[in-house]
Design a protein around this motif. Structure first.
Motif, PDB file in Angstrom:
ATOM      1  N   SER A   1       0.850  -1.196   0.000  1.00 25.96           N
ATOM      2  CA  SER A   1       0.000   0.000   0.000  1.00 25.96           C
ATOM      3  C   SER A   1       0.881   1.239   0.000  1.00 25.96           C
ATOM      4  O   SER A   1       1.054   1.900   1.012  1.00 25.96           O
ATOM      5  CB  SER A   1      -0.925  -0.011   1.216  1.00 25.96           C
ATOM      6  N   VAL A   2       1.455   1.524  -1.130  1.00 30.59           N
ATOM      7  CA  VAL A   2       2.413   2.622  -1.250  1.00 30.59           C
ATOM      8  C   VAL A   2       1.924   3.589  -2.324  1.00 30.59           C
ATOM      9  O   VAL A   2       0.970   3.299  -3.049  1.00 30.59           O
ATOM     10  CB  VAL A   2       3.813   2.092  -1.642  1.00 30.59           C
ATOM     11  N   ASN A   3       2.598   4.718  -2.416  1.00 33.69           N
ATOM     12  CA  ASN A   3       2.211   5.713  -3.407  1.00 33.69           C
ATOM     13  C   ASN A   3       2.220   5.114  -4.805  1.00 33.69           C
ATOM     14  O   ASN A   3       3.147   4.403  -5.163  1.00 33.69           O
ATOM     15  CB  ASN A   3       3.167   6.904  -3.372  1.00 33.69           C
ATOM     16  N   GLY A   4       1.193   5.423  -5.557  1.00 28.55           N
ATOM     17  CA  GLY A   4       1.126   4.929  -6.927  1.00 28.55           C
ATOM     18  C   GLY A   4       0.195   3.746  -7.094  1.00 28.55           C
ATOM     19  O   GLY A   4      -0.209   3.427  -8.207  1.00 28.55           O
ATOM     20  N   VAL A   5      -0.146   3.101  -5.974  1.00 28.33           N
ATOM     21  CA  VAL A   5      -1.017   1.921  -6.071  1.00 28.33           C
ATOM     22  C   VAL A   5      -2.471   2.340  -5.891  1.00 28.33           C
ATOM     23  O   VAL A   5      -2.821   2.960  -4.896  1.00 28.33           O
ATOM     24  CB  VAL A   5      -0.648   0.874  -4.998  1.00 28.33           C
ATOM     25  N   SER A   6      -3.305   2.025  -6.873  1.00 24.59           N
ATOM     26  CA  SER A   6      -4.702   2.428  -6.736  1.00 24.59           C
ATOM     27  C   SER A   6      -5.544   1.325  -6.108  1.00 24.59           C
ATOM     28  O   SER A   6      -6.449   1.603  -5.335  1.00 24.59           O
ATOM     29  CB  SER A   6      -5.278   2.833  -8.087  1.00 24.59           C
ATOM     30  N   THR A   7      -5.227   0.074  -6.452  1.00 20.58           N
ATOM     31  CA  THR A   7      -6.044  -1.017  -5.936  1.00 20.58           C
ATOM     32  C   THR A   7      -5.172  -2.229  -5.611  1.00 20.58           C
ATOM     33  O   THR A   7      -4.229  -2.520  -6.334  1.00 20.58           O
ATOM     34  CB  THR A   7      -7.093  -1.471  -6.986  1.00 20.58           C
ATOM     35  N   VAL A   8      -5.503  -2.888  -4.520  1.00 15.99           N
ATOM     36  CA  VAL A   8      -4.855  -4.163  -4.211  1.00 15.99           C
ATOM     37  C   VAL A   8      -5.911  -5.254  -4.313  1.00 15.99           C
ATOM     38  O   VAL A   8      -6.977  -5.152  -3.706  1.00 15.99           O
ATOM     39  CB  VAL A   8      -4.243  -4.162  -2.791  1.00 15.99           C
ATOM     40  N   TYR A   9      -5.635  -6.249  -5.119  1.00 14.37           N
ATOM     41  CA  TYR A   9      -6.541  -7.392  -5.244  1.00 14.37           C
ATOM     42  C   TYR A   9      -5.998  -8.543  -4.428  1.00 14.37           C
ATOM     43  O   TYR A   9      -4.846  -8.934  -4.591  1.00 14.37           O
ATOM     44  CB  TYR A   9      -6.675  -7.819  -6.710  1.00 14.37           C
ATOM     45  N   GLN A  10      -6.834  -9.065  -3.552  1.00 17.00           N
ATOM     46  CA  GLN A  10      -6.400 -10.168  -2.698  1.00 17.00           C
ATOM     47  C   GLN A  10      -7.130 -11.455  -3.074  1.00 17.00           C
ATOM     48  O   GLN A  10      -8.340 -11.445  -3.235  1.00 17.00           O
ATOM     49  CB  GLN A  10      -6.781  -9.905  -1.241  1.00 17.00           C
ATOM     50  N   ILE A  11      -6.366 -12.527  -3.174  1.00 11.49           N
ATOM     51  CA  ILE A  11      -7.019 -13.839  -3.227  1.00 11.49           C
ATOM     52  C   ILE A  11      -6.345 -14.734  -2.200  1.00 11.49           C
ATOM     53  O   ILE A  11      -5.144 -14.965  -2.257  1.00 11.49           O
ATOM     54  CB  ILE A  11      -6.927 -14.509  -4.605  1.00 11.49           C
ATOM     55  N   SER A  12      -7.140 -15.178  -1.245  1.00 12.87           N
ATOM     56  CA  SER A  12      -6.621 -16.106  -0.260  1.00 12.87           C
ATOM     57  C   SER A  12      -7.342 -17.435  -0.452  1.00 12.87           C
ATOM     58  O   SER A  12      -8.569 -17.486  -0.489  1.00 12.87           O
ATOM     59  CB  SER A  12      -6.869 -15.554   1.146  1.00 12.87           C
ATOM     60  N   SER A  13      -6.543 -18.483  -0.632  1.00  6.39           N
ATOM     61  CA  SER A  13      -7.151 -19.788  -0.883  1.00  6.39           C
ATOM     62  C   SER A  13      -6.160 -20.873  -0.492  1.00  6.39           C
ATOM     63  O   SER A  13      -4.954 -20.713  -0.673  1.00  6.39           O
ATOM     64  CB  SER A  13      -7.493 -19.908  -2.375  1.00  6.39           C
ATOM     65  N   ASP A  14      -6.673 -21.981  -0.002  1.00  8.81           N
ATOM     66  CA  ASP A  14      -5.789 -23.107   0.338  1.00  8.81           C
ATOM     67  C   ASP A  14      -4.984 -23.548  -0.875  1.00  8.81           C
ATOM     68  O   ASP A  14      -3.842 -23.982  -0.750  1.00  8.81           O
ATOM     69  CB  ASP A  14      -6.614 -24.291   0.845  1.00  8.81           C
TER      70      ASP A  14
END
Ligand code: FAD
Ligand code: FAD
Lengths: 274, 316
Positions: free
Chosen positions: B46-59
């Motif tokens: 989460s730093v300057n320049g990042v608009s969106t973080v997409y997370q996928i958590s899965s086994d």
């Protein structure tokens, strides 16, 4: 080698396909630095270095488990020489794929052509490639071929073991070795450290001429030339140039103690050592 | 204007890719994957320049095996429809990018140096022919590229990008399992990030003689690297010390090549060093064409002298 449920252990020979690229020998290239050009004229060719490790590994697996090795090369007509070398190393039969429409394609195009070759060969348990070639070195072909054939990809193999349907691979990753297992069929890309390729004996070289070597082209493979090669490439090569050096090249000669002193002073002045 | 999507198996390297995306003037989205809570990873990117973080958590993503990882990246890609997707040129990155590109039917450029946008795609330079040549390649349209490590500074700053959790991720069935893992011994030696490297080549006659180089390294707070014959062939030093095409690419402030001829495969791995020093008996050795300072002479006479001088000068 899928087993019918209920049938007795039936021993189909392991079917191995190994892919190699016929490349220019980069160690023998003449570089014309003054004109920023590489002189390809009369350049020697060879089996890409690490592809020999892939071929060697196929032969070792066969020596251990039995099987049949088909070696495949998509290349120019003069790749026949390299193909025979692969046969001499211990492959059983070869498919040399030559077609003008296949030239100057991107790596995905090559992977697609290989996928069609594999489909025409039909039966297989294991496909081996190396991790990257000594010429364009993209490392794309192995994983892309696995995708086109919907196979698991076990990359960077430093050790391969097959037992029944089970394939176990040690993968040399950046932070260590990961051991993975899957059922065949699968595609494995080998690392250089997996083995030391053999030099074929004279007898092997001579008998290679008697092994089956088929030449296939777009037509035999049923490939529409407009979906491969330059026509369909998503990546194009625009130019080739020679890397330039802009170093200072200050050379000290003379007595070791004097030269060492001069160097130490230069390093301090540069602020390179603290 | 569609943006760029970045993924790396290391958060630090992902930050380098963010810098690249920003440099290209694009909106940057970052993918974070794993099998557990991803808030730490998310915070890191989460730093300057990042608009969106997409997370996928899965086994299915616990070992980041190629199959499920590509499935996960595909699902983010299809949601974002970026023009470009960047990976780091780690071994993981280089096995994922081609497979994703093949699935999406878009171009793939690996080890892309100096990536730039052109009218309808991306242009980059690649080292080819064993490092003898630089190819300029261009994609026609959207593409996936892998970017060498440390080609860009890490993006920084505290930002609050949108965080989107993808809950409906369904990996394709896979039959591949991880049986075990042997971590590389995390020795103190990490040539990749070293500021000063003194590298040994075939000019050393036996393993024990490396002691004089280690002495120099100690005075300089440097790490000892090597050419390939000393690692793969002779085993005098572990493979992770190897500099070059089939070893590690290094970029130290100072690189001292001792008894190394300077074959192209070695040069490829150290060419980006700030200052290069060569010590070699053969004044025609190619390394002298690639150095800032050089001494023509016997390393066995020079290294102890150099060590002594520097020790004195640096007060160690
Ligand atoms: C200078 C230059 C730069 C290029 N850059 C790119 C690029 O960035 N992106 C891109 O998509 N294409 C690129 N190409 C095109 C690409 O090199 C070719 O399509 C080539 O056929 C496959 O790429 P590779 O040599 O990198 O193979 P790699 O992907 O490195 O090969 C891995 C393994 O796949 C197998 N294999 C590869 N080629 C063949 C073959 N012809 N026959 C049988 N088995 C094979 C071998 O086992 C090999 O070791 C470039 C070509 C050139 C000349
Ligand atoms: C596909 C491929 C990948 C490769 N990858 C790599 C790689 O990643 N890294 C790598 O390093 N190589 C790599 N190589 C090998 C590379 O081509 C060279 O063989 C290697 O770099 C040579 O190592 P060297 O300079 O130590 O040995 P040499 O070339 O034998 O040079 C030894 C040097 O020491 C000098 N010397 C001898 N005695 C003394 C003395 N007393 N004092 C001072 N100088 C002395 C000699 O003049 C000579 O220049 C690769 C090769 C291939 C084909």
């Amino acid at each position: 080698m899928t087993q019918q449920p209920g049938t007795k252990e039936k021993k189909n020979p392991l079917e191995i396909i190994v892919c190699f690229k016929h490349v220019i020998d980069e160690t023998e290239l003449r570089i014309d630095r003054a004109n920023n050009k590489i002189n390809f004229e009369g350049a020697k060719t060879k089996i890409s270095d690490d592809d020999k490790n892939a071929i060697e590994e196929a032969v070792r697996i066969k020596e251990k488990n039995g099987g049949i090795i088909t070696v495949v090369c998509v290349g120019p007509a003069d790749a026949k020489k390299s193909t025979k070398e692969a046969l001499a190393m211990g492959c059983d039969r070869a498919r040399l794929i030559v077609d003008p429409s296949f030239q100057d394609g991107d790596a995905l195009s090559t992977a697609y052509i290989l996928s069609q070759v594999v489909k025409k060969i039909g039966k297989f348990d294991l496909i081996l490639t190396s991790t990257g070639t000594t010429d364009s070195y993209t490392g794309i072909v192995g994983p892309a071929l696995a995708e086109y054939l919907d196979l698991p990809q076990l990359t960077y193999a430093s050790k391969i073991t097959i037992s029944g349907n089970k394939l176990t691979v040690d993968r040399a990753l950046d932070d260590g070795i990961e051991t993975v297992e899957c059922e065949i069929p699968a595609l494995v890309t080998v690392s250089r450290e997996i083995n030391q390729p053999r030099f074929p004996t004279l007898i092997q070289i001579m008998s290679a001429g008697k092994k089956e070597l088929l030449e296939w082209n777009a037509q035999t493979l049923g490939i529409n030339p407009s979906v491969v090669g330059k026509a369909d490439s998503k990546v194009e090569v625009k130019s080739l140039s020679v890397p330039k050096s802009a170093r200072k090249k200050v050379i000290f000669e003379g007595k070791p103690e004097d030269a060492a002193k001069q160097l130490a002073e230069a390093l301090l002045k540069e602020g390179a050592v603290k | 204007m569609a943006g760029v999507l970045v993924y790396s198996d290391s958060s630090d390297s992902a930050l380098e890719l963010v810098t690249l995306g920003s440099k290209l003037g694009r909106e940057v989205s970052v993918v974070v994957l794993g099998s557990e809570d991803l808030s730490d990873q998310t915070k890191k990117v989460s730093v300057n320049g990042v608009s969106t973080v997409y997370q996928i958590s899965s086994d299915a993503l616990s070992n980041l095996l190629a199959g499920p990882t590509v499935d996960a990246l595909e699902s983010v890609y299809s949601r974002v429809s970026p023009d470009y997707m960047f990976f780091s040129s780690t071994k993981k990155g280089k096995e994922l990018a081609p497979r994703l590109a093949a699935r999406l039917k878009i171009g793939c450029i690996t080890d892309a140096m100096k990536p730039e946008l052109n009218e309808n795609g991306i242009t980059a330079e690649r080292l080819v022919l064993g490092g003898n040549a630089i190819a300029t390649v261009a994609s026609r349209g959207p593409a996936v590229a892998t970017i060498p490590l440390r080609a860009f500074e890490r993006a920084s700053g505290n930002a609050s990008p949108n965080v989107i959790k993808i809950e409906d991720f369904q990996p394709r069935p896979t039959r591949t399992i991880v049986l075990g893992r042997k971590e590389k011994q995390k020795g103190q030696v990490n040539i990749k990030d070293a500021e000063i490297i003194v590298s040994a080549g075939r000019g050393f006659k036996k393993k024990e003689d490396l002691a004089i180089l280690e002495e120099l390294a100690k005075v300089l707070n440097a790490v000892v690297g090597a050419s390939r014959p000393l690692t793969s062939d002779l085993g005098w030093l572990p493979e992770d010390r190897q500099v070059g095409l089939s070893g590690t690419t290094v970029k130290p402030k100072l690189y001292i090549a001792v008894g190394i001829s300077g074959q192209i495969q070695h040069l490829t791995g150290m060419r980006e060093s700030k200052l290069v020093v060569a010590i070699n008996t053969d004044k025609n050795a190619p390394i002298f064409q690639e150095c800032d300072y050089g001494i023509v002479g016997d390393l066995y006479a020079i290294i102890p002298e150099l060590t002594k001088d520097l020790k004195l000068q640096l007060g160690r």
